[in-house]
Design an enzyme around this catalytic site. Sequence first.
Site, mmCIF file in Angstrom:
data_model
loop_
_atom_site.group_PDB
_atom_site.id
_atom_site.type_symbol
_atom_site.label_atom_id
_atom_site.label_comp_id
_atom_site.label_asym_id
_atom_site.label_seq_id
_atom_site.Cartn_x
_atom_site.Cartn_y
_atom_site.Cartn_z
ATOM 1 C CB CYS A 159 -0.932 0.010 1.205
ATOM 2 S SG CYS A 159 -2.098 -1.385 1.229
ATOM 3 C CG HIS B 164 12.564 -1.591 3.063
ATOM 4 N ND1 HIS B 164 12.343 -2.811 3.658
ATOM 5 C CD2 HIS B 164 12.148 -1.712 1.781
ATOM 6 C CE1 HIS B 164 11.811 -3.643 2.759
ATOM 7 N NE2 HIS B 164 11.676 -3.005 1.629
ATOM 8 C CG HIS C 249 -4.258 20.199 4.985
ATOM 9 N ND1 HIS C 249 -5.469 20.548 5.538
ATOM 10 C CD2 HIS C 249 -3.811 21.296 4.316
ATOM 11 C CE1 HIS C 249 -5.759 21.794 5.202
ATOM 12 N NE2 HIS C 249 -4.773 22.273 4.469
ATOM 13 C CG HIS D 239 -2.647 3.306 3.690
ATOM 14 N ND1 HIS D 239 -3.497 3.214 2.605
ATOM 15 C CD2 HIS D 239 -2.463 2.028 4.129
ATOM 16 C CE1 HIS D 239 -3.804 1.948 2.397
ATOM 17 N NE2 HIS D 239 -3.197 1.211 3.309
ATOM 18 C CG ASN E 60 -6.792 -0.638 2.300
ATOM 19 O OD1 ASN E 60 -6.223 0.008 1.427
ATOM 20 N ND2 ASN E 60 -6.135 -1.402 3.160
#
Length: 417
Positions: free
Chosen positions: A142, A221, A305, A309, A342
């Site tokens: 995602c 990562h 703002h 996700h 989603n």
Amino acid sequence: RRPRAVYLLDFACYKPGPDHVVTRETFMEQSNKAGVFTDDNLAFQRKILERSGLGQGTYFPAAVLNSPPNPCMAEARREAEAVMFGAIDSLLAKTGVRARDIGVVVVNCSLFNPTPSLSAMVVNHYKLRGNVASYNLGGMGCSAGLISIDLAKQLLQVHRNSYALVVSMENITLNWYWGNDRSMLMSNCLFRMGGAAILLSNRAADKRRSKYQLVHTVRTHHGTDDRAYRCVFQEEDKAGRVGVALSKDLMAVAGEALKTNITTLAPLVLPMSEQILFLTSLIGKKIFGLKMKPYIPDFKMAFEHFCIHAGGRAVLDTIEKNLELSDWHMEPSRMTLNRWGNTSSSSLWYELAYTEAKGRVRRGHRAWQIAFGSGFKCNSAVWRALKDIHPSKEARSNPWIEEIHRFPVEVPKVEIC
């Protein structure tokens, strides 16, 4: 040697037609008709749906809504074409940019990777020029939408006077799970049809007509950690059916990835007062080994703002608590989860579109997009608005405009057990 400025001319989010609407009742009806789920797992899916934060107007592709469902490669291609071309058509119409002027194309879709690729599908449909730099990203989860933005930014440092088209989507048709592993059934309940197209430019002349300037991208990562690597994992269940398993460690892993990401981002965006407090806390904990609660910077001092996700209610609750955000700051993410579900990597753009439709974006405002993805990754993008965004001018490319007066809606807070 100064990096070229990258501008966001505009973006468009795909809005499926009314024949794709899936209510909770429709979802359960299709699950019952499938004849593969046990009674316990049908009840489990019903409970997840009721507590997921999703509303009654999300969308599924035709192949899943048909009776009986007919998932196949042809249907998956039809879904991909509808989403990608629908968003791109709207974007090109809004910006007035000709398809042959696009020099870079980046498409990301994690679970559907046909041959020829989705990026080749775009090149073929719009008859892009022969020297277009075309990239197709798969299997990156995602957060791949922001990876695509970062890749396009890097390419625009090399290709002069160019437009970069970024397309972010996921494909549901071939990735509906037809088994009884509960860790895999979660994705059935949360993921929905959707996609977005974004047009970037490095042309100085485009600054005055662009909406935003890309200020920062930060990628982190945690793939070296086995627990993080396996927390979102595509595999076969005991019956040999393929699905995406979501680990119970997902929230903890996401929290750790977020901490790493904001440690990198904080010095770039926070005022000096917040940086000093953050650095003092970090030194005390890491160097002197003091047992102290880490200081969480007040990112509301850096951003107007927040686009987080919309992976699920638990993800949003965790970030709201960790960053100490208000209901107003969380509204775009929660309403996107409610209205669209989603939609994977494209959810960030439905959230920014919500903020624009509400008339909240003013020149100089800063927006922070945060996304999480398998691997495990946490990625951020920071945008600065170059002008006031007037909702009345967004009708062609904003999927919220016709119904924004109905939002926000009340989403009861319940615990998922």
